[in-house]
Design a protein around this motif. Structure first.
Motif, mmCIF file in Angstrom:
data_model
loop_
_atom_site.group_PDB
_atom_site.id
_atom_site.type_symbol
_atom_site.label_atom_id
_atom_site.label_comp_id
_atom_site.label_asym_id
_atom_site.label_seq_id
_atom_site.Cartn_x
_atom_site.Cartn_y
_atom_site.Cartn_z
ATOM 1 N N TYR A 1 0.851 -1.189 0.000
ATOM 2 C CA TYR A 1 0.000 0.000 0.000
ATOM 3 C C TYR A 1 0.884 1.235 0.000
ATOM 4 O O TYR A 1 1.959 1.237 0.600
ATOM 5 C CB TYR A 1 -0.924 0.021 1.222
ATOM 6 C CG TYR A 1 -2.126 -0.867 1.068
ATOM 7 C CD1 TYR A 1 -3.243 -0.426 0.367
ATOM 8 C CD2 TYR A 1 -2.148 -2.142 1.609
ATOM 9 C CE1 TYR A 1 -4.355 -1.243 0.204
ATOM 10 C CE2 TYR A 1 -3.251 -2.962 1.457
ATOM 11 C CZ TYR A 1 -4.351 -2.510 0.749
ATOM 12 O OH TYR A 1 -5.443 -3.317 0.591
ATOM 13 N N SER A 2 0.408 2.290 -0.630
ATOM 14 C CA SER A 2 1.198 3.524 -0.720
ATOM 15 C C SER A 2 1.266 4.252 0.625
ATOM 16 O O SER A 2 2.199 5.000 0.870
ATOM 17 C CB SER A 2 0.614 4.453 -1.786
ATOM 18 O OG SER A 2 -0.740 4.747 -1.488
ATOM 19 N N SER A 3 0.267 4.009 1.493
ATOM 20 C CA SER A 3 0.252 4.670 2.795
ATOM 21 C C SER A 3 -0.683 3.922 3.740
ATOM 22 O O SER A 3 -1.493 3.094 3.314
ATOM 23 C CB SER A 3 -0.231 6.122 2.657
ATOM 24 O OG SER A 3 -1.594 6.133 2.255
ATOM 25 N N VAL A 4 -0.586 4.271 5.017
ATOM 26 C CA VAL A 4 -1.481 3.683 6.018
ATOM 27 C C VAL A 4 -2.919 4.114 5.737
ATOM 28 O O VAL A 4 -3.855 3.325 5.885
ATOM 29 C CB VAL A 4 -1.053 4.090 7.448
ATOM 30 C CG1 VAL A 4 -2.075 3.623 8.475
ATOM 31 C CG2 VAL A 4 0.308 3.504 7.780
ATOM 32 N N SER A 5 -3.101 5.363 5.310
ATOM 33 C CA SER A 5 -4.462 5.835 5.055
ATOM 34 C C SER A 5 -5.095 5.083 3.875
ATOM 35 O O SER A 5 -6.295 4.794 3.894
ATOM 36 C CB SER A 5 -4.494 7.342 4.829
ATOM 37 O OG SER A 5 -3.795 7.693 3.668
ATOM 38 N N HIS A 6 -4.292 4.737 2.867
ATOM 39 C CA HIS A 6 -4.812 3.949 1.747
ATOM 40 C C HIS A 6 -5.271 2.576 2.243
ATOM 41 O O HIS A 6 -6.368 2.112 1.901
ATOM 42 C CB HIS A 6 -3.739 3.817 0.662
ATOM 43 C CG HIS A 6 -4.215 3.131 -0.577
ATOM 44 N ND1 HIS A 6 -3.371 2.453 -1.405
ATOM 45 C CD2 HIS A 6 -5.441 3.002 -1.144
ATOM 46 C CE1 HIS A 6 -4.054 1.934 -2.415
ATOM 47 N NE2 HIS A 6 -5.308 2.258 -2.276
ATOM 48 N N LEU A 7 -4.452 1.923 3.051
ATOM 49 C CA LEU A 7 -4.832 0.640 3.653
ATOM 50 C C LEU A 7 -6.094 0.805 4.489
ATOM 51 O O LEU A 7 -7.042 0.029 4.360
ATOM 52 C CB LEU A 7 -3.694 0.087 4.523
ATOM 53 C CG LEU A 7 -4.046 -1.075 5.459
ATOM 54 C CD1 LEU A 7 -4.527 -2.299 4.705
ATOM 55 C CD2 LEU A 7 -2.856 -1.429 6.333
ATOM 56 N N SER A 8 -6.128 1.816 5.340
ATOM 57 C CA SER A 8 -7.277 2.035 6.238
ATOM 58 C C SER A 8 -8.564 2.273 5.449
ATOM 59 O O SER A 8 -9.614 1.740 5.806
ATOM 60 C CB SER A 8 -7.013 3.212 7.163
ATOM 61 O OG SER A 8 -5.935 2.925 8.011
ATOM 62 N N ASN A 9 -8.461 3.059 4.379
ATOM 63 C CA ASN A 9 -9.653 3.337 3.562
ATOM 64 C C ASN A 9 -10.176 2.068 2.897
ATOM 65 O O ASN A 9 -11.380 1.808 2.916
ATOM 66 C CB ASN A 9 -9.349 4.401 2.499
ATOM 67 C CG ASN A 9 -9.195 5.777 3.101
ATOM 68 O OD1 ASN A 9 -9.694 6.060 4.185
ATOM 69 N ND2 ASN A 9 -8.482 6.646 2.399
ATOM 70 N N GLN A 10 -9.273 1.267 2.306
ATOM 71 C CA GLN A 10 -9.713 0.012 1.685
ATOM 72 C C GLN A 10 -10.238 -0.959 2.728
ATOM 73 O O GLN A 10 -11.223 -1.652 2.499
ATOM 74 C CB GLN A 10 -8.583 -0.629 0.886
ATOM 75 C CG GLN A 10 -8.532 -0.151 -0.527
ATOM 76 C CD GLN A 10 -7.662 -1.011 -1.414
ATOM 77 O OE1 GLN A 10 -6.909 -1.872 -0.959
ATOM 78 N NE2 GLN A 10 -7.756 -0.769 -2.705
#
Length: 186
Positions: free
Chosen positions: A151-160
């Motif tokens: 994932y490009s970032s923690v927020s990208h992981l969190s959103n998915q």
């Protein structure tokens, strides 16, 4: 001779398949996720017996070429996400196309036709399942999990994660800890 097995996605499945092959007196060269390579040709009666024995355990011996290729796609993705610690150096589409030696557009169209979902959606589902495992193991923080799962970032992981599960990773972790402590207090 190569045989292809649907739903063969774990080490336990591989052990069960090896056991079934041994019961039939078949000598395997390799048993990988979704594929068996045996030394000898298999008779039709042995094939039918293997097929019915595997079905008892929820596995399916594949015959048609489209299903075999779709199963190979699934196995490449599962192995890449669940069993490999290395992040692919190229994007997923190039990785899958290279592993299977097919054009990605062809693979993508075939997968969508047979499974009713895109390869990308299948990858996301498995990445989130892997993230759930890693969160519950509590050995990596979210930044490390995001990196490990490409994932490009923690927020990208969190959103998915939230889109797929309906919960944030932090909430999911709390639920897991609560469940664990409830079991320990029984």
């Amino acid at each position: 001779m190569k045989l292809y097995v649907k739903y063969m996605v774990s080490l336990r499945c591989k052990l069960m398949v090896k056991h079934e092959l041994e019961k039939l007196g078949l000598h395997y060269i390799s048993v990988e996720l979704g594929m068996i390579e045996i030394r000898e040709d298999i008779s039709e009666s042995q094939k039918q017996e293997l097929k019915s024995n595997l079905a008892v355990s929820g596995l399916e011996l594949l015959d048609d070429k489209k299903s075999i290729l779709v199963d190979k796609i699934k196995n490449v993705i599962i192995e890449m996400i669940h069993y490999s610690d290395e992040v692919p150096k190229v994007n997923y589409s190039d990785y899958i196309a290279e592993k299977l030696d097919y054009d990605y557009t062809y693979l993508s169209n075939l997968f969508s036709e047979v499974k009713g979902i895109t390869i990308q959606h299948f990858i996301i589902q498995h990445k989130i399942e892997r993230a759930k495992e890693l969160i519950l193991y509590n050995q990596l923080n979210l930044t490390e999990i995001a990196y490990k799962l490409h994932y490009s970032s923690v927020s990208h992981l969190s959103n998915q994660f939230k889109k797929v599960t309906g919960h944030t990773p932090t909430f999911y972790k709390k639920i897991g800890q609560k469940r664990k402590s409830n079991l320990e207090n029984m």
